[in-house]
Design a protein around this motif. Structure first.
Motif, PDB file in Angstrom:
ATOM      1  N   ASP A 102       0.914   5.858  -6.479  1.00 51.55           N
ATOM      2  CA  ASP A 102       2.125   6.441  -7.067  1.00 51.55           C
ATOM      3  C   ASP A 102       3.630   5.625  -6.278  1.00 51.55           C
ATOM      4  O   ASP A 102       3.447   4.962  -5.914  1.00 51.55           O
ATOM      5  N   ASP A 103       4.509   5.695  -6.774  1.00 51.10           N
ATOM      6  CA  ASP A 103       6.072   5.599  -6.692  1.00 51.10           C
ATOM      7  C   ASP A 103       6.098   5.612  -5.071  1.00 51.10           C
ATOM      8  O   ASP A 103       6.863   4.626  -4.667  1.00 51.10           O
ATOM      9  N   ARG A 104       5.537   7.255  -3.990  1.00 50.45           N
ATOM     10  CA  ARG A 104       6.070   6.738  -2.689  1.00 50.45           C
ATOM     11  C   ARG A 104       5.403   5.859  -2.421  1.00 50.45           C
ATOM     12  O   ARG A 104       5.738   5.113  -1.147  1.00 50.45           O
ATOM     13  N   SER A 105       3.994   5.674  -2.263  1.00 48.47           N
ATOM     14  CA  SER A 105       2.977   4.781  -1.750  1.00 48.47           C
ATOM     15  C   SER A 105       3.938   3.310  -2.365  1.00 48.47           C
ATOM     16  O   SER A 105       3.913   2.457  -1.027  1.00 48.47           O
TER      17      SER A 105
ATOM     18  N   GLU B 210       6.939  -3.720   3.097  1.00 46.32           N
ATOM     19  CA  GLU B 210       6.151  -4.385   4.376  1.00 46.32           C
ATOM     20  C   GLU B 210       5.249  -5.963   3.978  1.00 46.32           C
ATOM     21  O   GLU B 210       5.241  -6.315   4.610  1.00 46.32           O
ATOM     22  N   VAL B 211       6.231  -5.823   2.641  1.00 47.48           N
ATOM     23  CA  VAL B 211       6.097  -7.098   2.103  1.00 47.48           C
ATOM     24  C   VAL B 211       7.584  -8.298   2.466  1.00 47.48           C
ATOM     25  O   VAL B 211       7.738  -7.557   2.468  1.00 47.48           O
ATOM     26  N   ASP B 212       6.410 -10.099   2.415  1.00 46.80           N
ATOM     27  CA  ASP B 212       7.337 -10.506   2.533  1.00 46.80           C
ATOM     28  C   ASP B 212       8.008 -10.888   1.166  1.00 46.80           C
ATOM     29  O   ASP B 212       6.686 -10.844  -0.109  1.00 46.80           O
ATOM     30  N   GLN B 213       9.485 -10.969   1.421  1.00 48.83           N
ATOM     31  CA  GLN B 213      10.236 -11.134  -0.734  1.00 48.83           C
ATOM     32  C   GLN B 213       8.995 -12.690  -1.464  1.00 48.83           C
ATOM     33  O   GLN B 213       9.194 -12.215  -2.048  1.00 48.83           O
TER      34      GLN B 213
ATOM     35  N   ILE C 284      -1.379  -3.917   1.321  1.00 48.16           N
ATOM     36  CA  ILE C 284      -2.068  -1.321   0.701  1.00 48.16           C
ATOM     37  C   ILE C 284      -3.031  -1.220   1.659  1.00 48.16           C
ATOM     38  O   ILE C 284      -2.667  -0.389   2.545  1.00 48.16           O
ATOM     39  N   ARG C 285      -4.350  -1.760   2.309  1.00 50.76           N
ATOM     40  CA  ARG C 285      -5.478  -1.684   2.957  1.00 50.76           C
ATOM     41  C   ARG C 285      -4.998  -1.225   4.162  1.00 50.76           C
ATOM     42  O   ARG C 285      -5.677   0.147   4.841  1.00 50.76           O
ATOM     43  N   ASN C 286      -4.524  -1.212   4.958  1.00 54.53           N
ATOM     44  CA  ASN C 286      -3.712  -1.613   6.222  1.00 54.53           C
ATOM     45  C   ASN C 286      -3.201   0.380   5.902  1.00 54.53           C
ATOM     46  O   ASN C 286      -3.055   0.445   6.751  1.00 54.53           O
ATOM     47  N   LEU C 287      -2.459   0.158   5.248  1.00 53.00           N
ATOM     48  CA  LEU C 287      -1.547   1.244   4.543  1.00 53.00           C
ATOM     49  C   LEU C 287      -2.113   2.469   5.044  1.00 53.00           C
ATOM     50  O   LEU C 287      -2.235   3.941   5.328  1.00 53.00           O
ATOM     51  N   GLU C 288      -3.097   1.946   3.839  1.00 51.90           N
ATOM     52  CA  GLU C 288      -4.504   3.397   3.586  1.00 51.90           C
ATOM     53  C   GLU C 288      -5.142   3.763   4.843  1.00 51.90           C
ATOM     54  O   GLU C 288      -5.489   4.993   5.326  1.00 51.90           O
ATOM     55  N   ASP C 289      -5.162   2.297   5.872  1.00 53.34           N
ATOM     56  CA  ASP C 289      -5.886   2.939   6.914  1.00 53.34           C
ATOM     57  C   ASP C 289      -5.608   4.235   7.537  1.00 53.34           C
ATOM     58  O   ASP C 289      -6.056   4.508   8.449  1.00 53.34           O
ATOM     59  N   LYS C 290      -4.451   3.141   8.012  1.00 55.76           N
ATOM     60  CA  LYS C 290      -3.632   4.367   8.767  1.00 55.76           C
ATOM     61  C   LYS C 290      -3.298   5.640   7.728  1.00 55.76           C
ATOM     62  O   LYS C 290      -3.281   6.785   8.956  1.00 55.76           O
ATOM     63  N   GLY C 291      -3.722   5.729   7.081  1.00 57.21           N
ATOM     64  CA  GLY C 291      -2.900   7.201   6.388  1.00 57.21           C
ATOM     65  C   GLY C 291      -1.949   7.485   5.395  1.00 57.21           C
ATOM     66  O   GLY C 291      -1.735   8.438   5.884  1.00 57.21           O
TER      67      GLY C 291
ATOM     68  N   MET D 104      -8.856  11.729  -4.541  1.00 55.64           N
ATOM     69  CA  MET D 104      -7.480  11.712  -3.733  1.00 55.64           C
ATOM     70  C   MET D 104      -7.806  11.630  -2.458  1.00 55.64           C
ATOM     71  O   MET D 104      -8.431  12.428  -1.680  1.00 55.64           O
ATOM     72  N   ILE D 105      -8.677  10.213  -1.985  1.00 56.84           N
ATOM     73  CA  ILE D 105      -8.858   9.499  -0.766  1.00 56.84           C
ATOM     74  C   ILE D 105      -7.632   9.871   0.018  1.00 56.84           C
ATOM     75  O   ILE D 105      -7.457   8.573   0.235  1.00 56.84           O
ATOM     76  N   VAL D 106      -7.132  10.175   1.020  1.00 53.93           N
ATOM     77  CA  VAL D 106      -5.782   9.487   2.089  1.00 53.93           C
ATOM     78  C   VAL D 106      -6.867   8.703   3.426  1.00 53.93           C
ATOM     79  O   VAL D 106      -7.179   8.724   3.972  1.00 53.93           O
TER      80      VAL D 106
END
Length: 340
Positions: free
Chosen positions: A250-253, A260-263, A319-326, A338-340
């Motif tokens: 989703d847009d917010r995510s 967090e991403v290097d340009q 993405i996976r790191n942010l997902e793991d942290k919720g 949806m899995i948080v």
């Protein structure tokens, strides 16, 4: 007596298809053509053109054979070859049943454990949970991914990683072993069509299953594999969420990911991706940042594929790191789960 009275000339399968289309008439034939590719349409059209006159008896014979073959396939998918043979023998006699089954088995690949795919997952779990982990892994490799995911999630924690590892490292299984397991698990299946070694399982198979499993099951299995088989765990993690899947965020995510991403990694990652991904990224950036990224891509020279893949994998890692942290959510499974 032969079903077809063609003056001694045997009909080919192409002839039968053409006659079937003639017998069905233009309205139904037109609907069937919509599901065929150009080569098939061309062959059937030529066959129809070559059969200018077809007797009512021949049309009826072709329709009858088509119906019998369709019903036989349905019987096989419902209960296996032995079940199909028994039903056809009762309806048509032993000789006719053997003839139909013989025709089908020359072209039809019957998937192992077909009867289990029609079983409720909770019943299936009770059915196989006491089997050896290798047997469970073999069965799950042939199940539909969503069904296998439910079973995997319901196994005891100490068995989950073991079964997952066995699925991922599975290569080839001989027909004899599969036949024996089928015979023990379900008496209805007593033979296996293909005598070739069949390929099932592999890393992709367990990834498909884990993508449909709940997040806690996935994390528990990956963590255990990281201890038992770090290389396999890394291969699975790389396939769990590919860079192009970023359009599912989703847009917010996605905006949180972009912060967090290097340009440099982002521009490299977009160098070899489709417009849908690029547009999704641009949509979630300021106009100024988006214009700068487009300009950087426009003037970027040739780059190594490995560099692009590495950059994409870094972003997947974010993405996976942010997902793991919720911090973000990733859509998984079917529907709106949806899995948080």
């Amino acid at each position: 007596m032969d079903m077809y009275d063609t003056g001694g000339e045997e009909l080919s399968n192409e002839d039968k298809v053409a006659i079937l289309f003639i017998a069905l008439g233009p309205e139904y034939s037109a609907k069937l053509f919509q599901h065929l590719d150009d080569d098939e349409i061309e062959k059937i059209t030529l066959g129809i053109a070559n059969h200018k006159q077809v007797s009512a008896e021949l049309k009826q014979a072709v329709i009858s054979e088509f119906y019998q073959m369709a019903m036989a396939k349905d019987y096989i998918s419902t209960g296996g070859l032995e079940y199909a043979q028994n039903v056809l023998e009762k309806a048509l006699g032993a000789d006719k049943a053997s003839e139909i089954i013989g025709r089908l088995t020359t072209s039809l690949q019957v998937r192992p454990f077909e009867f289990l795919r029609k079983t409720d997952p909770s019943q299936l779990l009770n059915f196989i949970q006491n089997e050896h982990p290798q047997t469970i892994a073999l069965i799950m490799a042939y199940l539909d991914a969503d069904q296998a995911a439910t079973v995997l999630s319901s196994l005891p924690p100490d068995a989950q990683a073991d079964v997952a590892k066995r699925i991922a490292t599975m290569d080839r299984t001989s027909p004899e072993v599969i036949r024996e397991i089928e015979r023990v698990l379900e008496r209805k299946l007593s033979s296996f069509v293909s005598q070739d070694f069949t390929t099932a399982g592999g890393t992709k198979a367990i990834v498909d299953i884990l993508n449909l499993a709940d997040r806690s099951t996935e994390k528990a299995i990956i963590e255990q594999l990281e201890v038992d088989n770090p290389e396999l765990a890394e291969d699975i993690k790389k396939l769990m969420f590919v860079f192009e899947d970023i359009v599912q965020l989703d847009d917010r995510s996605l905006q949180m990911v972009l912060r967090e991403v290097d340009q440099k990694d982002l521009s490299l990652a977009l160098k070899a991706t489709n417009d849908e991904v690029k547009n999704k990224i641009y949509k979630n950036m300021s106009k100024r940042a988006g214009d700068m990224l487009k300009e950087e891509l426009e003037f970027m020279g040739p780059v190594k594929i490995k560099d692009v893949e590495d950059a994409q994998q870094k972003i997947v890692g974010v993405i996976r790191n942010l997902e793991d942290k919720g911090d973000i959510v990733v859509s998984r499974g079917k529907g709106d789960e949806m899995i948080v």
